[in-house]
Design an enzyme around this catalytic site. Structure first.
Site, mmCIF file in Angstrom:
data_model
loop_
_atom_site.group_PDB
_atom_site.id
_atom_site.type_symbol
_atom_site.label_atom_id
_atom_site.label_comp_id
_atom_site.label_asym_id
_atom_site.label_seq_id
_atom_site.Cartn_x
_atom_site.Cartn_y
_atom_site.Cartn_z
ATOM 1 N N ASN A 10 32.137 31.295 91.779
ATOM 2 C CA ASN A 10 31.091 31.643 90.817
ATOM 3 C C ASN A 10 30.236 30.391 90.553
ATOM 4 O OD1 ASN A 10 29.770 31.825 88.241
ATOM 5 N ND2 ASN A 10 30.972 33.643 87.808
ATOM 6 N N HIS A 13 27.392 27.978 86.689
ATOM 7 C CA HIS A 13 27.218 26.758 85.894
ATOM 8 C C HIS A 13 26.478 25.647 86.615
ATOM 9 C CE1 HIS A 13 28.918 28.772 82.638
ATOM 10 N NE2 HIS A 13 30.027 29.057 83.299
ATOM 11 N N HIS A 46 26.586 35.736 87.624
ATOM 12 C CA HIS A 46 26.416 36.686 86.524
ATOM 13 C C HIS A 46 24.977 36.557 86.032
ATOM 14 C CE1 HIS A 46 28.084 38.111 82.315
ATOM 15 N NE2 HIS A 46 27.041 38.823 82.725
ATOM 16 N N ARG A 48 22.831 37.284 83.346
ATOM 17 C CA ARG A 48 22.983 37.743 81.962
ATOM 18 C C ARG A 48 21.640 38.195 81.413
ATOM 19 N NH1 ARG A 48 28.133 35.684 79.649
ATOM 20 N NH2 ARG A 48 27.394 36.666 77.748
ATOM 21 N N ARG A 52 20.648 32.875 80.630
ATOM 22 C CA ARG A 52 20.995 31.508 80.214
ATOM 23 C C ARG A 52 21.380 30.614 81.392
ATOM 24 N NH1 ARG A 52 26.723 32.590 77.221
ATOM 25 N NH2 ARG A 52 25.477 34.101 76.098
ATOM 26 N N GLU A 73 27.765 39.942 88.957
ATOM 27 C CA GLU A 73 28.328 40.398 87.688
ATOM 28 C C GLU A 73 27.191 40.791 86.776
ATOM 29 O OE1 GLU A 73 30.737 37.660 85.549
ATOM 30 O OE2 GLU A 73 31.758 37.015 87.346
ATOM 31 N N THR A 104 32.307 35.583 79.196
ATOM 32 C CA THR A 104 32.809 36.947 79.039
ATOM 33 C C THR A 104 34.136 36.897 78.289
ATOM 34 O OG1 THR A 104 31.896 37.243 81.248
ATOM 35 C CG2 THR A 104 33.113 39.091 80.317
ATOM 36 N N GLU A 154 38.811 43.920 88.642
ATOM 37 C CA GLU A 154 39.190 42.513 88.486
ATOM 38 C C GLU A 154 39.925 42.387 87.161
ATOM 39 O OE1 GLU A 154 36.571 39.143 89.470
ATOM 40 O OE2 GLU A 154 37.037 38.390 87.459
ATOM 41 N N HIS A 197 39.011 34.585 85.849
ATOM 42 C CA HIS A 197 38.521 34.066 84.565
ATOM 43 C C HIS A 197 39.401 32.937 84.071
ATOM 44 C CE1 HIS A 197 36.317 33.648 80.884
ATOM 45 N NE2 HIS A 197 35.419 34.473 81.404
#
Ligand code: PXP
Length: 247
Positions: A10, A13, A46, A48, A52, A73, A104, A154, A197
């Protein structure tokens, strides 16, 4: 290796750091490319509602940077549904999304979201994407996911990670057992079980060792660790730990 567990990286970030200054560095496409070269099996992001981290133009940049399957996601909103139908990721993973949360926070309440999710799942599948639901390791949620036609679930590993890092060994073992039990049940129900996660070097192996799990999705720790060792090295180390757990 037949029993290999896939690693979905993922890269949200990388975009978080980029957006801190509003420019183009660090480049999200380069992150997808490095992750691909380092041995990732898929790229996850993801998108969003508040954008962000990942932003709309990133989708095509990521697509162009990797041949790996992409896992998008998203919250189950009309806006995201349109974007996912247009982008056609290999997998669309529905997650709950609250604007104020840092990440999340919990799994979907699949049963409660039934009416909204069912038509979206059907259209996305007809459009060529597989559909995954991010849920707690809870048989009730799993059965709801199956009834709605999910291809993948998941299981949320956040609680297992928190308990492990807090030294709560017995509670962590019980949570791990819930994940393992749901992974087995998922196979019986014809659903592909994945997990993710909060996973770190310290917590990944017991989860990776659950034989039914096909894939782990890991982001924040890998990007954080990359600050010290580089993204390629952080992914390779995670890959090694996952392989060791399956050996
Ligand atoms: N799975 C889901 C559904 C997520 O929302 C996230 C975080 O975006 C992850 C996995 C990866 O979690 P982490 O970034 O803590 O590794």
């Amino acid at each position: 290796m037949t029993n290999r567990i896939r690693l979905g990286v993922n890269i949200d970030h990388v975009a978080t750091i980029r957006n801190a200054r509003g420019g183009a560095h660090p480049d999200i496409a380069r992150a997808a490319q490095v992750a691909t070269e380092a041995g990732a099996d898929g790229i996850t992001f993801h998108l969003r509602e508040d954008r962000r981290h990942i932003m709309d133009p990133d989708l095509q940049a990521i697509r162009a940077a990797t041949h790996l399957p992409i896992n998008m996601e998203t919250a189950a909103t009309d806006e995201m549904h349109v974007i996912a139908m247009d982008f056609k990721p290999e997998t669309v993973m529905f997650v709950p999304e609250k604007r104020q949360e840092r990440t999340t926070e919990g799994g979907l309440n699949a049963a409660r979201e039934h009416n909204k999710l069912v038509p979206m799942i059907r259209m996305l599948k007809d459009n060529g994407s597989r559909v995954s639901l991010f849920i707690e390791p809870d048989p009730v949620q799993l059965i709801a996911a199956q009834r709605m036609g999910a291809d993948i679930t998941e299981f949320h590993t956040g609680r297992f990670v928190e308990l492990t890092l807090a030294g709560e060994k017995e509670l962590a073992a019980a949570e791990l057992e819930r994940i393992a039990d749901c992974a087995k049940r998922a196979i019986d129900l014809g659903i592909e079980p994945q997990a993710g996660h909060g996973l770190t070097y310290e917590t990944v192996q017991p989860v990776a060792a659950i034989p039914e799990l096909t894939e782990l999705n890991i982001g924040h720790f890998l990007i954080g660790e990359a600050v010290f060792v580089g993204l390629e090295a952080s992914i390779k180390r995670m890959r090694e730990l996952m392989d060791e757990a399956r050996a």
